[in-house]
Structures are given as C-alpha cells and as structure tokens.
Scaffold this motif. Structure first.
Motif, PDB file in Angstrom:
ATOM      1  N   LEU A   1      -5.350  -4.764  -9.779  1.00 51.19           N
ATOM      2  CA  LEU A   1      -4.835  -6.053  -9.316  1.00 51.19           C
ATOM      3  C   LEU A   1      -4.383  -6.911 -10.494  1.00 51.19           C
ATOM      4  CD1 LEU A   1      -4.293  -7.853  -6.891  1.00 51.19           C
ATOM      5  CD2 LEU A   1      -6.656  -8.678  -7.041  1.00 51.19           C
ATOM      6  N   LYS A   2      -5.156  -6.898 -11.553  1.00 55.23           N
ATOM      7  CA  LYS A   2      -4.785  -7.665 -12.750  1.00 55.23           C
ATOM      8  C   LYS A   2      -3.499  -7.114 -13.370  1.00 55.23           C
ATOM      9  CE  LYS A   2      -9.432  -9.226 -14.028  1.00 55.23           C
ATOM     10  NZ  LYS A   2     -10.511  -9.153 -15.035  1.00 55.23           N
ATOM     11  N   LYS A   3      -3.341  -5.787 -13.366  1.00 53.14           N
ATOM     12  CA  LYS A   3      -2.112  -5.185 -13.889  1.00 53.14           C
ATOM     13  C   LYS A   3      -0.908  -5.632 -13.066  1.00 53.14           C
ATOM     14  CE  LYS A   3      -4.176  -0.879 -15.642  1.00 53.14           C
ATOM     15  NZ  LYS A   3      -4.264   0.601 -15.429  1.00 53.14           N
ATOM     16  N   ALA A   4      -1.074  -5.643 -11.725  1.00 56.45           N
ATOM     17  CA  ALA A   4       0.021  -6.042 -10.850  1.00 56.45           C
ATOM     18  C   ALA A   4       0.435  -7.483 -11.112  1.00 56.45           C
ATOM     19  CB  ALA A   4      -0.398  -5.872  -9.392  1.00 56.45           C
ATOM     20  N   GLN A   5      -0.551  -8.345 -11.298  1.00 57.17           N
ATOM     21  CA  GLN A   5      -0.256  -9.744 -11.577  1.00 57.17           C
ATOM     22  C   GLN A   5       0.410  -9.901 -12.940  1.00 57.17           C
ATOM     23  OE1 GLN A   5      -4.269 -11.096 -11.013  1.00 57.17           O
ATOM     24  NE2 GLN A   5      -3.999 -11.481  -8.811  1.00 57.17           N
ATOM     25  N   LYS A   6      -0.063  -9.135 -13.927  1.00 52.85           N
ATOM     26  CA  LYS A   6       0.510  -9.187 -15.271  1.00 52.85           C
ATOM     27  C   LYS A   6       1.954  -8.687 -15.273  1.00 52.85           C
ATOM     28  CE  LYS A   6      -0.259  -7.579 -20.004  1.00 52.85           C
ATOM     29  NZ  LYS A   6      -1.146  -6.769 -20.883  1.00 52.85           N
ATOM     30  N   ASN A   7       2.235  -7.684 -14.413  1.00 55.72           N
ATOM     31  CA  ASN A   7       3.583  -7.118 -14.334  1.00 55.72           C
ATOM     32  C   ASN A   7       4.503  -7.894 -13.399  1.00 55.72           C
ATOM     33  OD1 ASN A   7       3.820  -4.492 -15.928  1.00 55.72           O
ATOM     34  ND2 ASN A   7       1.873  -4.185 -14.874  1.00 55.72           N
ATOM     35  N   ASN A   8       3.987  -8.998 -12.862  1.00 60.86           N
ATOM     36  CA  ASN A   8       4.774  -9.868 -11.973  1.00 60.86           C
ATOM     37  C   ASN A   8       5.334  -9.119 -10.763  1.00 60.86           C
ATOM     38  OD1 ASN A   8       4.541 -12.256 -13.648  1.00 60.86           O
ATOM     39  ND2 ASN A   8       6.014 -11.284 -15.046  1.00 60.86           N
ATOM     40  N   LEU A   9       4.507  -8.234 -10.207  1.00 61.88           N
ATOM     41  CA  LEU A   9       4.931  -7.534  -9.009  1.00 61.88           C
ATOM     42  C   LEU A   9       4.948  -8.487  -7.815  1.00 61.88           C
ATOM     43  CD1 LEU A   9       3.083  -4.084  -9.213  1.00 61.88           C
ATOM     44  CD2 LEU A   9       5.197  -4.831 -10.314  1.00 61.88           C
ATOM     45  N   VAL A  10       5.812  -8.174  -6.863  1.00 60.69           N
ATOM     46  CA  VAL A  10       5.982  -9.030  -5.686  1.00 60.69           C
ATOM     47  C   VAL A  10       5.918  -8.173  -4.428  1.00 60.69           C
ATOM     48  CG1 VAL A  10       7.547 -10.579  -4.454  1.00 60.69           C
ATOM     49  CG2 VAL A  10       7.422 -10.664  -6.953  1.00 60.69           C
ATOM     50  N   VAL A  11       5.169  -8.649  -3.424  1.00 59.95           N
ATOM     51  CA  VAL A  11       5.100  -7.980  -2.126  1.00 59.95           C
ATOM     52  C   VAL A  11       6.021  -8.695  -1.147  1.00 59.95           C
ATOM     53  CG1 VAL A  11       3.639  -7.283  -0.201  1.00 59.95           C
ATOM     54  CG2 VAL A  11       2.714  -7.283  -2.527  1.00 59.95           C
ATOM     55  N   LYS A  12       6.865  -7.926  -0.463  1.00 62.62           N
ATOM     56  CA  LYS A  12       7.769  -8.505   0.531  1.00 62.62           C
ATOM     57  C   LYS A  12       7.689  -7.697   1.822  1.00 62.62           C
ATOM     58  CE  LYS A  12      11.317 -10.110  -2.758  1.00 62.62           C
ATOM     59  NZ  LYS A  12      12.755  -9.991  -3.130  1.00 62.62           N
ATOM     60  N   GLU A  13       7.671  -8.408   2.948  1.00 60.17           N
ATOM     61  CA  GLU A  13       7.820  -7.719   4.228  1.00 60.17           C
ATOM     62  C   GLU A  13       9.306  -7.523   4.480  1.00 60.17           C
ATOM     63  OE1 GLU A  13       6.524  -7.840   8.938  1.00 60.17           O
ATOM     64  OE2 GLU A  13       5.983  -9.528   7.634  1.00 60.17           O
ATOM     65  N   GLU A  14       9.681  -6.307   4.846  1.00 55.47           N
ATOM     66  CA  GLU A  14      11.085  -5.976   5.050  1.00 55.47           C
ATOM     67  C   GLU A  14      11.357  -5.609   6.500  1.00 55.47           C
ATOM     68  OE1 GLU A  14      13.066  -6.650   2.843  1.00 55.47           O
ATOM     69  OE2 GLU A  14      12.308  -6.200   0.839  1.00 55.47           O
ATOM     70  N   ALA A  15      12.566  -5.897   6.941  1.00 58.36           N
ATOM     71  CA  ALA A  15      12.948  -5.584   8.312  1.00 58.36           C
ATOM     72  C   ALA A  15      13.398  -4.136   8.463  1.00 58.36           C
ATOM     73  CB  ALA A  15      14.060  -6.517   8.773  1.00 58.36           C
ATOM     74  N   ASN A  16      13.771  -3.486   7.365  1.00 57.69           N
ATOM     75  CA  ASN A  16      14.204  -2.096   7.458  1.00 57.69           C
ATOM     76  C   ASN A  16      13.378  -1.216   6.531  1.00 57.69           C
ATOM     77  OD1 ASN A  16      15.678  -1.584   4.798  1.00 57.69           O
ATOM     78  ND2 ASN A  16      16.719  -3.446   5.523  1.00 57.69           N
ATOM     79  N   PHE A  17      13.530   0.088   6.699  1.00 52.76           N
ATOM     80  CA  PHE A  17      12.679   1.063   6.019  1.00 52.76           C
ATOM     81  C   PHE A  17      13.437   1.914   5.003  1.00 52.76           C
ATOM     82  CE2 PHE A  17      11.168   0.134  10.245  1.00 52.76           C
ATOM     83  CZ  PHE A  17       9.803  -0.077  10.085  1.00 52.76           C
ATOM     84  N   ASP A  18      14.719   1.643   4.818  1.00 52.86           N
ATOM     85  CA  ASP A  18      15.571   2.514   4.024  1.00 52.86           C
ATOM     86  C   ASP A  18      15.058   2.720   2.600  1.00 52.86           C
ATOM     87  OD1 ASP A  18      16.998   1.236   6.249  1.00 52.86           O
ATOM     88  OD2 ASP A  18      18.746   2.343   5.540  1.00 52.86           O
ATOM     89  N   LEU A  19      14.776   1.650   1.893  1.00 58.52           N
ATOM     90  CA  LEU A  19      14.353   1.770   0.497  1.00 58.52           C
ATOM     91  C   LEU A  19      13.054   2.556   0.381  1.00 58.52           C
ATOM     92  CD1 LEU A  19      15.097  -1.752  -1.045  1.00 58.52           C
ATOM     93  CD2 LEU A  19      16.247   0.412  -1.549  1.00 58.52           C
ATOM     94  N   PHE A  20      12.076   2.211   1.204  1.00 62.77           N
ATOM     95  CA  PHE A  20      10.772   2.874   1.127  1.00 62.77           C
ATOM     96  C   PHE A  20      10.894   4.351   1.484  1.00 62.77           C
ATOM     97  CE2 PHE A  20       6.602   3.914   3.210  1.00 62.77           C
ATOM     98  CZ  PHE A  20       5.857   3.969   2.045  1.00 62.77           C
ATOM     99  N   TRP A  21      11.613   4.650   2.556  1.00 61.72           N
ATOM    100  CA  TRP A  21      11.730   6.040   3.013  1.00 61.72           C
ATOM    101  C   TRP A  21      12.482   6.888   1.983  1.00 61.72           C
ATOM    102  CZ3 TRP A  21       8.723   4.514   6.690  1.00 61.72           C
ATOM    103  CH2 TRP A  21       8.271   5.400   7.674  1.00 61.72           C
ATOM    104  N   ASN A  22      13.627   6.373   1.544  1.00 61.39           N
ATOM    105  CA  ASN A  22      14.513   7.202   0.720  1.00 61.39           C
ATOM    106  C   ASN A  22      14.127   7.246  -0.758  1.00 61.39           C
ATOM    107  OD1 ASN A  22      16.203   7.972   2.868  1.00 61.39           O
ATOM    108  ND2 ASN A  22      17.391   6.081   2.705  1.00 61.39           N
ATOM    109  N   GLN A  23      13.573   6.160  -1.269  1.00 60.59           N
ATOM    110  CA  GLN A  23      13.296   6.111  -2.701  1.00 60.59           C
ATOM    111  C   GLN A  23      11.831   6.368  -3.060  1.00 60.59           C
ATOM    112  OE1 GLN A  23      15.048   2.862  -4.912  1.00 60.59           O
ATOM    113  NE2 GLN A  23      16.757   2.652  -3.476  1.00 60.59           N
ATOM    114  N   ILE A  24      10.922   6.195  -2.103  1.00 59.49           N
ATOM    115  CA  ILE A  24       9.496   6.359  -2.399  1.00 59.49           C
ATOM    116  C   ILE A  24       8.859   7.449  -1.544  1.00 59.49           C
ATOM    117  CG2 ILE A  24       7.246   5.235  -2.471  1.00 59.49           C
ATOM    118  CD1 ILE A  24       9.072   4.112  -4.569  1.00 59.49           C
ATOM    119  N   LEU A  25       8.852   7.275  -0.226  1.00 59.34           N
ATOM    120  CA  LEU A  25       8.065   8.125   0.657  1.00 59.34           C
ATOM    121  C   LEU A  25       8.564   9.572   0.685  1.00 59.34           C
ATOM    122  CD1 LEU A  25       5.718   8.237   2.681  1.00 59.34           C
ATOM    123  CD2 LEU A  25       7.350   7.647   4.492  1.00 59.34           C
TER     124      LEU A  25
END
Length: 326
Positions: free
Chosen positions: A164-188
């Motif tokens: 959690l501290k690493k995420a805060q230090k790296n300025n990560l951001v959580v966003k709710e998205e209406a579509n799944f394209d990025l997550f499906w195609n680039q990560i999952l």
C-alpha cells in the motif's frame, strides 16, 4: 390437499422466473435468465419451476447431460432457489416433487451446488437437512476466501502494508470504468495466457453484454500509473457480497503495490457496507488441491475460508423424504 407440480422452463416463464428470483431468499443475479442465457449455446437447459397449486415456490437453474442434471454448469453456484415465505414443509415437498419428476424423465442423478450461505438474504439451510435425508454424497468441496466486514481481521501482513505504501509512493490511481477493454486486452488476457495458457471464462464481448444487462451488479475497477493501466479487478456485486470475479496485474505488481491499493480501496471505501468481500476460490483439480500461494495471498488481506459444496443425489432416493414429517 395442496398439489405440487413441476414445469420445465420455457421462454414464456421468463418474467415469472426473474420476478420470483428478486424475492427469493437465496438467489442472486447469476440465476437471472439474462445471465444464464448469454451462453445458452453451450448448455442444454433443463431448468425447472416448482409450484404449490398455482403458486411458484421454487426454481432450479440446471442443464442436462445425457441422464444427469446439473445445477447449471455455466454458473458458479445456484441449487434450489426458494421464496422468502417458503416453510420447511413446502421446500421438502418441492424437492420431493422435483426428484420424482426427474426420475420420470429418465434422469437417475442430480448434481447440486447450493448457493454459499454468505449470499443468502435470509437463513436457507433447509436444503442441507434434506440432502442429509436423501443420503446425498458430497463429491466436491471448494474453499472461497471472504472477509466478514463486520468482524474483519486486521491485516497483519507486512507485505500488504508495504504494498500500500508503494502504491501511494508511486502515485497510483484507482478508477471505476464503464468498459472492460483495457483490462481485458492489456492485463487479463495476456496474464492468463502467459501464466496458465487459458482464456477468461467470459470473452470481452460477453462481459460487456452482461454489464449492459446488470450495470449495478458488474463493475470494473482499474489501477493506473501515469494514465497507463497496471492492474484491475472485476466485481460481481450482490445484496450481501462483493465478489472479485477477476483479479490481474502487470509484472510490476510487487514493485508498484497495485493490487494492494485496489483492494484497500474496495474493502474500506467502496464496499464497506457489504456483509462480505469474497476473493473467490483457490482450488484446482476439481477441488482436490489448493493453490497455497494464492490461498496465503488472499488470507493476507484478512480473508478466511468458507466452503462451497457439490452433491450427488440419486433421484430414486426421493422415497427417503416420505417419513421426515411425523
């Protein structure tokens, strides 16, 4: 005398089925016909509605394979879905009538996977007693890892806190998205292919369709570093439970703390009003083995084990229900 009857599901029953599901005590949106039918081409539907006189008292989402009927294999759980007002006697007679009907249809065995208790809106353990009387055989037991949010276990893992501290230090951001394209195609999809040689259970088109049908039940949360996606999770939300259906991150997850951030956000902010946060199972090989690394990782968030059982019932055993009530 009340007469119990069983009808095989037909499209004309769709509204009746879905309206009953909304008022049931152990059903979720997974048993909604729109969810069940997104992959109807893969299964021979053999769902049933059980009536007491003219009143619908239970539904059974199922599919058929030869002489066996399964609690629908396209669903994580299901079993017999019953109404909030149904008494033990009503459920007993409904099950007996269902098994008699199945036997008359030439079906010798039913594979049942009841909805886990954490998803119940009201106590619904009648089926557990009935399974005992039917001499049902426990054929599989999975363990799902869930956090009881009202009695949560404090995270003791130094890895989670450091993440959690690493995420805060790296300025990560959580966003709710209406579509799944990025997550499906680039990560999952790339992760599942690289690590396990498999694809997601749902295609991008399927999960997008299901989102359109259940916008309040299926939600996507992505994690970004400088506007580039690095992780995400897909949540299936029911009345009592937020369930992480998919969890995945890029290869930098340890250095970035991306998954620590997204789950801290979901557990403590987005879903802090839910009774449970469910990370899902860690079982492999039909429940016979547990992925210890995955189990430990989910436990490190404070999640603990809840069983999810599968039973085999011989339809001829309905006779064992004749002497239950004295």
């Amino acid at each position: 005398m009340k007469v119990y009857s069983v009808k095989k599901y037909h499209p004309e029953h769709k509204s009746l089925w879905n309206n009953f599901l909304k008022e049931s005590k152990n059903g979720t949106f997974l048993c909604h016909r729109d969810f069940m039918e997104y992959h109807q081409d893969r299964f021979e539907d053999e769902s049933f509605l059980i009536f007491k006189d003219e009143k619908l008292v239970a539904i059974f989402p199922a599919n058929r394979k030869n002489e066996l009927i399964y609690s629908h294999q396209g669903l994580t759980y299901g079993g017999l879905i019953v109404g909030k007002e149904a008494s033990f006697k009503v459920i007993l007679k409904a099950v007996k009538c269902l098994l008699e009907t199945c036997q008359n249809l030439g079906i010798h065995e039913v594979i049942l996977k009841p909805t886990p208790r954490i998803y119940h809106i009201h106590p619904s353990d009648e089926i557990d007693y009935i399974l005992f009387k039917l001499q049902a055989e426990l054929i599989r037991r999975d363990l799902t890892l869930a956090i009881d949010t009202k009695q949560s276990i404090e995270i003791s893992s130094s890895n989670r806190k450091r993440g959690l501290k690493k995420a805060q230090k790296n300025n990560l951001v959580v966003k709710e998205e209406a579509n799944f394209d990025l997550f499906w195609n680039q990560i999952l999809i790339p992760n599942l292919d690289e690590q396990h040689g498999v694809k997601p259970v749902h295609t991008l088109e399927e999960i997008t369709y299901l989102k359109s049908k259940f916008p309040n039940n299926i939600r996507q949360f992505n994690v970004y570093k400088e506007n580039i996606i690095v992780a995400g999770t897909t949540i299936f939300e029911t009345d009592n439970v937020a369930h992480a259906q998919y969890i995945s991150a890029n290869n930098d997850k340890q250095e970035l703390g991306s998954l620590d951030l997204v789950f801290h956000h979901l557990i403590h902010e987005v879903y802090n009003d839910k009774a449970y946060f469910d990370f899902g199972i860690c079982n492999e090989n039909q429940g016979k083995h547990i992925n210890s690394g995955l189990q430990s990782w989910k436990e490190s968030f404070g999640a603990r084990s809840i069983s999810h059982d599968f039973y085999s019932i011989f339809t001829k055993n309905h006779i064992y229900l004749n002497d239950v009530l004295i």
